[in-house]
Design an enzyme around this catalytic site. Structure first.
Site, PDB file in Angstrom:
ATOM      1  N   GLU A  92      29.790 131.994 119.970  1.00 21.82           N
ATOM      2  CA  GLU A  92      30.585 132.677 120.988  1.00 21.82           C
ATOM      3  C   GLU A  92      31.708 133.426 120.263  1.00 21.82           C
ATOM      4  O   GLU A  92      32.576 132.804 119.653  1.00 21.82           O
ATOM      5  CB  GLU A  92      31.125 131.640 121.980  1.00 21.82           C
ATOM      6  CG  GLU A  92      32.027 132.195 123.034  1.00 21.82           C
ATOM      7  CD  GLU A  92      31.428 133.379 123.772  1.00 21.82           C
ATOM      8  OE1 GLU A  92      30.290 133.282 124.259  1.00 21.82           O
ATOM      9  OE2 GLU A  92      32.092 134.435 123.827  1.00 21.82           O
ATOM     10  N   SER A  93      31.640 134.753 120.343  1.00 24.32           N
ATOM     11  CA  SER A  93      32.552 135.551 119.514  1.00 24.32           C
ATOM     12  C   SER A  93      34.021 135.360 119.888  1.00 24.32           C
ATOM     13  O   SER A  93      34.897 135.453 119.027  1.00 24.32           O
ATOM     14  CB  SER A  93      32.165 137.021 119.578  1.00 24.32           C
ATOM     15  OG  SER A  93      32.169 137.477 120.911  1.00 24.32           O
ATOM     16  N   CYS A 121      23.970 137.891 116.152  1.00 23.08           N
ATOM     17  CA  CYS A 121      24.432 137.749 117.541  1.00 23.08           C
ATOM     18  C   CYS A 121      25.963 137.765 117.626  1.00 23.08           C
ATOM     19  O   CYS A 121      26.559 138.816 117.440  1.00 23.08           O
ATOM     20  CB  CYS A 121      23.804 136.525 118.183  1.00 23.08           C
ATOM     21  SG  CYS A 121      23.803 136.638 119.982  1.00 23.08           S
ATOM     22  N   HIS A 140      18.356 136.051 116.695  1.00 21.82           N
ATOM     23  CA  HIS A 140      18.590 134.819 115.928  1.00 21.82           C
ATOM     24  C   HIS A 140      17.402 134.469 115.027  1.00 21.82           C
ATOM     25  O   HIS A 140      16.615 133.587 115.399  1.00 21.82           O
ATOM     26  CB  HIS A 140      18.785 133.648 116.898  1.00 21.82           C
ATOM     27  CG  HIS A 140      20.053 133.699 117.670  1.00 21.82           C
ATOM     28  ND1 HIS A 140      21.190 133.025 117.282  1.00 21.82           N
ATOM     29  CD2 HIS A 140      20.371 134.339 118.816  1.00 21.82           C
ATOM     30  CE1 HIS A 140      22.147 133.248 118.151  1.00 21.82           C
ATOM     31  NE2 HIS A 140      21.680 134.033 119.097  1.00 21.82           N
ATOM     32  N   GLU A 166      17.321 132.611 112.540  1.00 21.77           N
ATOM     33  CA  GLU A 166      17.415 131.222 112.064  1.00 21.77           C
ATOM     34  C   GLU A 166      16.698 130.252 113.006  1.00 21.77           C
ATOM     35  O   GLU A 166      16.483 129.103 112.655  1.00 21.77           O
ATOM     36  CB  GLU A 166      18.888 130.809 111.883  1.00 21.77           C
ATOM     37  CG  GLU A 166      19.686 130.530 113.152  1.00 21.77           C
ATOM     38  CD  GLU A 166      20.063 131.785 113.937  1.00 21.77           C
ATOM     39  OE1 GLU A 166      19.682 132.907 113.536  1.00 21.77           O
ATOM     40  OE2 GLU A 166      20.737 131.631 114.979  1.00 21.77           O
TER      41      GLU A 166
END
Ligand code: GLN
Length: 222
Positions: free
Chosen positions: A69-70, A100, A199, A201
């Site tokens: 969450e930025s 993201c 994403h 990952e």
């Protein structure tokens, strides 16, 4: 008289062999899916380390900024005294990959952000937060990804941003195909900075991480 040891003399002492030393890649560990990135990045000749403090940042050759969450990442970067050191390292050319929320953190300009939200910046792009809207909060799509070769990349998007526009130095690497968001930019590169709205990952496909490691190695040997 003892000469001070500078990083230049250290490199000279190590000689040509230093480029064979493990590449140290940090994963910003303030918040988000840190463990998955550490696992995806560690491997042959690469040491992966979590980064939470300025001293840890100073020890890495390259950095991954995970999803999460930025706005929280922005708060924590300030609380952990990392905002300015990170801005400086990124501006000085440290290879950095943002996924993201990490993409948002690398954007020079953010739309639909919180008013006081800070970014590290570095990529001349306008990124829209939570851009794909409510119906497609999370979705998966196959994207053609320039530079990684082979089959299209299976991309997982979770409350993802998209790149609304890019400056002249930015190379567009992938766009979403099909659906309402057809053609939206979801992966970019500017110099040593790489960003994806999705994403990698979370899938077993390590091509984006490998591509980033190659980019980081190339930056070290230049
Ligand atoms: N929506 C999040 C943000 O604004 C990003 C989501 C993610 O990283 N999966 O930071």
């Amino acid at each position: 008289m003892t000469q001070p040891v500078t990083s230049t003399s250290l490199h000279a002492d190590l000689g040509a062999g230093d480029i064979d030393a493990p590449l140290v890649v940090g994963v910003l560990a303030l918040q988000g899916d840190v463990r998955e990135h550490l696992r995806a990045i560690a491997g042959d000749g690469v040491t992966a380390l979590p980064v939470r403090r300025p001293a840890e940042l100073a020890a890495v050759d390259a950095l991954v900024i995970p999803g999460g969450e930025s706005t929280t990442m922005s708060n924590l970067a300030i609380a952990f005294d990392l905002l300015d050191p990170l801005r400086q390292r990124i501006a000085a050319g440290m290879p950095t990959y943002g996924s993201c929320a990490g993409m948002i953190m690398l954007a020079d300009t953010v739309l639909d952000g919180r008013a006081d939200q800070q970014t590290f910046g570095g990529i001349d792009m306008v990124v829209r937060r939570n851009a794909f809207g409510r119906q497609v909060d999370s979705f998966e799509s196959s994207v053609e990804f320039a530079d990684i070769g082979g089959a299209p990349f299976h991309a997982v998007f979770i409350r993802a941003p998209w790149v609304e526009s890019v400056g002249p130095e930015v190379e567009v690497l992938a766009r979403v195909a099909g659906g309402a968001a057809d053609g939206r930019i979801v992966a970019v590169r500017q110099g040593n900075l790489l960003a994806t709205a999705f994403h990698p990952e979370l899938t077993g496909d390590l091509r984006v991480h490998r591509h980033f490691v190659q980019l980081a190695r190339a930056a070290r040997t230049h």
